[in-house]
Every structure is written in structure tokens, then in C-alpha cells.
Design an enzyme around this catalytic site. Structure first.
Site, short mmCIF file in Angstrom:
data_model
loop_
_atom_site.label_atom_id
_atom_site.label_comp_id
_atom_site.label_asym_id
_atom_site.label_seq_id
_atom_site.Cartn_x
_atom_site.Cartn_y
_atom_site.Cartn_z
N ASP A 74 -9.04 -7.30 5.34
CA ASP A 74 -8.04 -6.60 6.16
C ASP A 74 -8.35 -6.72 7.66
O ASP A 74 -9.47 -6.42 8.09
CB ASP A 74 -8.00 -5.12 5.82
CG ASP A 74 -7.57 -4.86 4.39
OD1 ASP A 74 -7.46 -5.82 3.61
OD2 ASP A 74 -7.35 -3.68 4.04
N GLU A 80 0.09 -0.17 0.59
CA GLU A 80 -1.10 -0.25 1.43
C GLU A 80 -0.77 -0.61 2.87
O GLU A 80 0.20 -1.28 3.18
CB GLU A 80 -2.05 -1.30 0.85
CG GLU A 80 -2.33 -1.04 -0.63
CD GLU A 80 -3.68 -1.52 -1.07
OE1 GLU A 80 -4.61 -0.71 -1.01
OE2 GLU A 80 -3.80 -2.69 -1.47
C1 FRU Z 1 -6.14 -3.50 1.19
C2 FRU Z 1 -7.14 -2.39 0.94
C3 FRU Z 1 -6.93 -1.26 1.93
C4 FRU Z 1 -8.30 -0.65 2.00
C5 FRU Z 1 -9.20 -1.86 1.90
C6 FRU Z 1 -10.52 -1.59 1.23
O1 FRU Z 1 -6.65 -4.77 0.99
O2 FRU Z 1 -7.08 -1.92 -0.38
O3 FRU Z 1 -5.93 -0.36 1.50
O4 FRU Z 1 -8.46 0.07 3.20
O5 FRU Z 1 -8.48 -2.82 1.17
O6 FRU Z 1 -11.33 -2.72 1.25
#
Ligand code: FRU
Length: 446
Positions: free
Chosen positions: A74, A312
Site C-alpha cells: 500500500d 479498503e
Molecule cells: C490493503 C490492506 C489495508 C491494510 C494493509 C495491511 O492492502 O489490507 O487495508 O491497511 O493492507 O497490510
């Protein structure tokens, strides 16, 4: 996050929900129905891949690692308070979740740490280091967030997952932030003088499910994460958006007609019992007195009850005076009876609060190609409509993502991207979108 999706609930629960639904319309408070839109099963049932939403195939084995020693996933840029990509003495800054590159892909979330990169041209990035000094953040790992610059300071928002120093990993998620100084010179950018880390928001159990409520269910997810700064330039009000789940335990949920859609649709497409486990929402909190750590929780902007379990990294881009609300979701997060790809989804409204309609009728904006369904994820639409995402798993053939963890370490590393995917241009016209040109990975500039 991809977790195994256990959908098991007896038909009795559905029967109870359906009976309750015929009365629930009478008891819903007006204020709740007006501000929160539900993405309906009928809308989501229109999801289909076409040339306007399907990404070209990416051979992720050809991608160069953004950071040689780290997996990254991310990603988000430093913005100014208004949401524009910031320039600090000519430098752009980008943040990413990261983990050392010898960690198995399935384990990276357990030790996620925010690292940052800087670049003059918004294309070639230099690793700066960790965002926070070691041991400073409040969780046992740092999950996604956002970062805003104002008056020489950085306000860094992140998800504190678990608790600092815990011996065994726990999964509580809290929205957190810290403020520090941005130091930039001709050599690059770094951060100093961090103030105390603060928890700025926790689920209330009414609009947003707590971890205790989530545990009372027989499945279904728990999320309270991914704080995203947003300033509404129409009203000058400031907000934090975040990923949540609708409040209450699974047994407390009552089915409402609007979760399914029109009577025509519902009569042909009965709602399966297991759909009760899907209760993702997109949360919002208002900044009080211009102090980013002082938040007033508001009802969710959007819910996907009986539709989807995880929405997300929600974020908003304003274009032509309309609010475009984007979010990411996974194949295995759809409620029973519905299907959708690993994709970027979006909704549009004339007002920030209330009135969201799915883009392209279904909500699907951007999807991986069917022959490489896990090639990228966690897309973020930047103000110039360039979309950044990360390369996830490539060329898995018929293997389901849940099986990847059972393969040899060599196989897992070979098929894992752990770096940025090509940036892709999105065009938007009213309530429709189109995937455009691809640029080199991580190019955040037009
Ligand atoms: C999306 C996610 C986010 C979270 C992160 C954890 O890829 O699930 O929602 O903050 O990855 O690694």
C-alpha cells in the site's frame, strides 16, 4: 488483507432477518437512511469485466523492485492540506507499507512498517528510511494511512494494529497519528521532532463494529483502519475517511430491503443466508477546530451490508463539483451469491454526505485481467486521476490465492510482486469511468 472467508450461517438466521426486515423500515431513524448509502446486491450483481475497466496484463516478474531490500505494498503520496500532491523544496514524497524482502508474502502484514521515498520527477524514487523512529508507533505494526503537510510540518495518519510491544500478535485496529517537522534540502527529505503518537479514533460499536462485536460472529471480517485525510474545498471542512464494518454483532443484524435492491431483483434473486456476514462500510469523521487529532465520528458514507466484507483504503477525488468515492476490494470478500474481481470500486455524489450512486452502474472501476486476477491491488486514485497500485501475485494459473501460502518459499517469492504496479490513467465522465494509458510503475505525475 486477504483472510479466509468462512461463510456459514443457518437458514434460521436468514428467516429471522427477513422477518425483521418487514418491520425494520419503520424503525430506522431518518437521519441514518439519509446520510448512509447502501451499495445494493442488485447494483453489485451488474459487475462485469469489459474493456473500459479491465487492466492490461502485467508480467510482474519483469518489474523492478522499488526498494531492493524490501517488499512494498500500500502506497500514498504526501499531500498538502487541500489534498494536492505536495512539493517540498521540489521533492515529492511517497509512503509505502514495507517489510524486509526475505519475509514470506503472507507474513508481511505482521511486521508492516511505513517507509518513505522521495523524488524530483515523481518517477524515480529514493528510499529515505522508516517514517517513524523504531518503537515510536502505537501498534505492533503499522498499517495504511495518509500524510498531509502544513506549515513545514507533516501530519502522518496510520493504522495502529495490535499494541506496541505485545508478545503475541493481536488484531485490534485503531486510527493513529503523529506530527513532525519536514526537513528538505538538495540531498533529499527527512522527518524530525516527532510529537507524541495519538490514537485519534476507535470504533463506537454503533456505526462501526468493535473487535469484540466482530468476534461474536461465526465469520466475517473486522476492520477499523486506513485513515485518509480529506478536505472538502466547497465547505472548507476537513475529514478523515476510513475502512470499517457496520456496528453490532452478526446476530444483531437485521436485513433491510435496500441491501438487496428492487422488488423485481429480489423476487428473482433471494438473499442467501450467509450474506449476513458481509458488513463492510466506509467511515468518516470530521476534524474539529482545525486540529487533525480532534475528530467527531459521523455515520458511514457507504455500507455494503449483505454485499461485501471489506472496503479498503477509501478516498475521495472531487471533479466537476462531484465527489468520487473510491475503495478497493477482493474477490473473496463478496457476500454469498455475488461475485466481483480484485478491483477498484467507486461511487459518485453531488454532496459529500449522502446520495452516492455506483460508478458504471455496478461500482466496478478497475479490475485485474481474468488471466492474471491477482496481479495488482490497493489502488489509490490521485487528484490528477493517475492510479497507483502495487504488484501482488502474478501468473498463478488456476491456483486460488489461499493456496499460495502452501507452496514452497521459492514459488511464493517468484510470484509475488511486492513493488509498485504500472501507474494507470483513469478518465471520468459523469458516472462512468474508463481505464486509459499505463505509465511506468510509481509515476505519480501527469
Ligand atoms: C490493503 C490492506 C489495508 C491494510 C494493509 C495491511 O492492502 O489490507 O487495508 O491497511 O493492507 O497490510
Amino acid at each position: 488483507m486477504i483472510l479466509t472467508n468462512k461463510k456459514s450461517v443457518s437458514a434460521i438466521v436468514l428467516a429471522a432477518s427477513v422477518v425483521a426486515s418487514s418491520f425494520s423500515g419503520l424503525t430506522v431513524k431518518a437521519e441514518e437512511t439519509e446520510v448512509t448509502t447502501n451499495w445494493s446486491r442488485e447494483q453489485a450483481s451488474k459487475i462485469e469485466l469489459n474493456e473500459d475497466n479491465t487492466l492490461p496484463y502485467t508480467d510482474i516478474s519483469e518489474l523492478e523492485k522499488l526498494a531492493a531490500d524490501y517488499h512494498i505494498w500500500d502506497t500514498w503520496p504526501l499531500t498538502d492540506r487541500d489534498g494536492n500532491i505536495a512539493s517540498v523544496k521540489g521533492w515529492k514524497v511517497m509512503f509505502a507499507l514495507s517489510a524486509p524482502n526475505d519475509v514470506l508474502p503472507g507474513k508481511v502484514h505482521d511486521i508492516a512498517t511505513i517507509r518513505y521515498f522521495y523524488s524530483k520527477n515523481g518517477k524515480d524514487w529514493t528510499l529515505g528510511g522508516t517514517l517513524f523512529p523504531e518503537g515510536a508507533s502505537l501498534g505492533s505494526r503499522e498499517w495504511a494511512g495518509s500524510a498531509m503537510m502544513d506549515d513545514g510540518k507533516i501530519h502522518a495518519f496510520y493504522t495502529a494494529t495490535g499494541h506496541r510491544g505485545e508478545a503475541h500478535l493481536t488484531f485490534e485496529q485503531r486510527l493513529a497519528m503523529a506530527t513532525g517537522d519536514i526537513i528538505a534540502d538538495s540531498n533529499g527529505v527527512h522527518f524530525e521532532n516527532w510529537g507524541d503518537h495519538k490514537i485519534i479514533l476507535e470504533p463506537d460499536g454503533k456505526y462501526y463494529q468493535t473487535k469484540e462485536q466482530a468476534r461474536q460472529g461465526e465469520g466475517g471480517g473486522y476492520a477499523f483502519r486506513d485513515p485518509m485525510w480529506f478536505k472538502d474545498l466547497k465547505t472548507e471542512k476537513e475529514y478523515i475517511l476510513f475502512e470499517g464494518n457496520s456496528g453490532g454483532a452478526v446476530g444483531d443484524r437485521t436485513f433491510k430491503k435496500e441491501y438487496a435492491g428492487s422488488s423485481e431483483y429480489t423476487s428473482e434473486n433471494p438473499v442467501p443466508a450467509g450474506a449476513v456476514h458481509a458488513n463492510a462500510n466506509i467511515g468518516i469523521a470530521e476534524v474539529v477546530d482545525g486540529e487533525p487529532s480532534n475528530l467527531k465520528m459521523l455515520p458511514p458514507l457507504l455500507e455494503a451490508n449483505y454485499v461485501n466484507e471489506e472496503l479498503e483504503r477509501p478516498h475521495i477525488v472531487v471533479k466537476d463539483k462531484k465527489y468520487y468515492l473510491f475503495t478497493d476490494s477482493h474477490i473473496n470478500k463478496y457476500a454469498e451469491g455475488l461475485q466481483g474481481p480484485e478491483g477498484l470500486y467507486g461511487f459518485v455524489s453531488d454532496t459529500l454526505i449522502g446520495g452516492y450512486e455506483p460508478l458504471n452502474e455496478s461500482g466496478l472501476v478497475l479490475a485485474n485481467p481474468p488471466e492474471n486476477p491477482y496481479q495488482a491491488y490497493s489502488w489509490l486514485v490521485l487528484p490528477n486521476l493517475n492510479v497507483v497500485g502495487f504488484a501482488h501475485f502474478g501468473d498463478l494459473g488456476d491456483m486460488s490465492i489461499g493456496d499460495v501460502g502452501n507452496q514452497s518459499a521459492e514459488f511464493q517469492f517468484e510470484h509475488f510482486g511486492g513493488t509498485l504496479a504500472p501507474t494507470v490513467k483513469l478518465s471520468i465522465k459523469g458516472d462512468t469511468t474508463k481505464v486509459g494509458k499505463e505509465y511506468s510503475p510509481g509515476w505519480i505525475k501527469q
